[in-house]
Design a protein around this motif. Sequence first.
Motif, PDB file in Angstrom:
ATOM      1  N   ASP A 246     -19.424 -43.786 -31.551  1.00 23.76           N
ATOM      2  CA  ASP A 246     -18.078 -43.274 -31.283  1.00 23.76           C
ATOM      3  C   ASP A 246     -17.084 -44.395 -31.022  1.00 23.76           C
ATOM      4  OD1 ASP A 246     -19.034 -40.723 -31.584  1.00 23.76           O
ATOM      5  OD2 ASP A 246     -19.146 -40.279 -29.445  1.00 23.76           O
ATOM      6  N   SER A 247     -17.516 -45.428 -30.323  1.00 20.41           N
ATOM      7  CA  SER A 247     -16.586 -46.534 -30.055  1.00 20.41           C
ATOM      8  C   SER A 247     -16.249 -47.287 -31.335  1.00 20.41           C
ATOM      9  CB  SER A 247     -17.172 -47.492 -29.016  1.00 20.41           C
ATOM     10  OG  SER A 247     -18.237 -48.270 -29.541  1.00 20.41           O
ATOM     11  N   GLU A 249     -16.072 -45.888 -34.335  1.00 19.86           N
ATOM     12  CA  GLU A 249     -15.139 -45.030 -35.070  1.00 19.86           C
ATOM     13  C   GLU A 249     -13.725 -45.167 -34.514  1.00 19.86           C
ATOM     14  OE1 GLU A 249     -14.794 -40.326 -36.482  1.00 19.86           O
ATOM     15  OE2 GLU A 249     -16.542 -41.033 -35.349  1.00 19.86           O
ATOM     16  N   GLN A 250     -13.603 -45.136 -33.200  1.00 23.32           N
ATOM     17  CA  GLN A 250     -12.290 -45.254 -32.569  1.00 23.32           C
ATOM     18  C   GLN A 250     -11.684 -46.634 -32.812  1.00 23.32           C
ATOM     19  OE1 GLN A 250     -12.350 -44.515 -28.360  1.00 23.32           O
ATOM     20  NE2 GLN A 250     -10.125 -44.466 -28.179  1.00 23.32           N
ATOM     21  N   ARG A 253     -10.247 -46.960 -36.296  1.00 27.88           N
ATOM     22  CA  ARG A 253      -8.943 -46.298 -36.426  1.00 27.88           C
ATOM     23  C   ARG A 253      -7.833 -47.195 -35.875  1.00 27.88           C
ATOM     24  NH1 ARG A 253     -11.503 -41.403 -34.048  1.00 27.88           N
ATOM     25  NH2 ARG A 253     -12.251 -40.093 -35.766  1.00 27.88           N
ATOM     26  N   HIS A 254      -8.073 -47.790 -34.708  1.00 23.44           N
ATOM     27  CA  HIS A 254      -7.063 -48.682 -34.115  1.00 23.44           C
ATOM     28  C   HIS A 254      -6.822 -49.903 -35.004  1.00 23.44           C
ATOM     29  CE1 HIS A 254      -6.417 -46.502 -30.466  1.00 23.44           C
ATOM     30  NE2 HIS A 254      -7.662 -46.632 -30.031  1.00 23.44           N
TER      31      HIS A 254
END
Length: 353
Positions: A246-247, A249-250, A253-254
């Motif tokens: 999850d980290s 993926e985030q 995006r950033h």
Amino acid sequence: MSSGGTSNATPGQRLPTLEDVAAVAGVSRATVSRVINGIRNVDPQLHEVVWNAVAQTGYVPNRAARSLVTRRTGTVALVVSDSETHDDDPFMSRFFADPYFGRVVGGLMSVLRPKGIQLALLMVGTPDAHARLVGDLRQGQLDGAVLLSMYAEDTLPRLLADAGVAAVMIGRPARPMPLSYVDLANDAGGAFAAGHLVARGCQRIGMISGPVDVPASHDRSTGFRQALARHGHAYIPSVAGNFTHDSGEQAMRHLLAGNPGLDGVFVANDLMATGALAALREADLRVPDDIAVVGFDDSSAALAARPPLTTIRHPLEDMAAQGARLLLARVDDPELRVTSAIFEPTLVVRGSA
């Protein structure tokens, strides 16, 4: 010495004895006893012969009797020290989901199991838990500990070093201290990733790092940046994750939001890289046609990814096995000097870059 039971014994079946092991190994009962009890001055070649005979006969040493002779428990601990470890913490699920930990356990057991040594898993995340562990090691409740320290400010490595107990770290301590460790040349792995992206012709390269205060993460990032600097890349945009899907993926995006023209990215572990791939699919970017992705670890996550990840091979099983050997040597001779073993990474090319 009396024998214990075997898991495959049937009712009425005679349990194997030391004499049975000796007959299969072709050595004396006394030699078998010395090998099983870890007594020195036994020909190293006989160790393998005897333990093979133990496995063949299914003999199980009586641990209580063995500990009276050796003053050892026959148990070492894999200690995971995390700042927030407790029963309902998300870290627990991450431990069992992250291929990293399973690979460490497999490497340790490859050395411990043939010697009849048990492995206990301990999660310690508080000062009280640290103190209890050190006390157990000092009092002989455990023969030694293999430590996975998950954060830079962890006080446990220093406590173990100051106590002078048998302990080995997987990964170097965040600060220099007299504690044996096994590590990877993480900076060289980062450099391999940089060289591969440059060789592919990538011009706008970014990075998803691990936590900035973790030594392995710092070294991977440093090696990557320094190698790219030699190729004229003075600035590498970067976002930090925490080694989870999850980290990653985030973070991807950033990274895309601030740098929409990226054509290459290095991700500091494979789990984060699988998250990065999900974010790239969400952004309708093709891998590797639009953007190349290089991970780190060569774990099962790399093979399961779509496309399969180009990654840096982290030989965790071999490293953990060496850590077990160093620990057992220290248990056998507490006066041994602390030592280190550094393994070299390799580049594994697959479909993502």
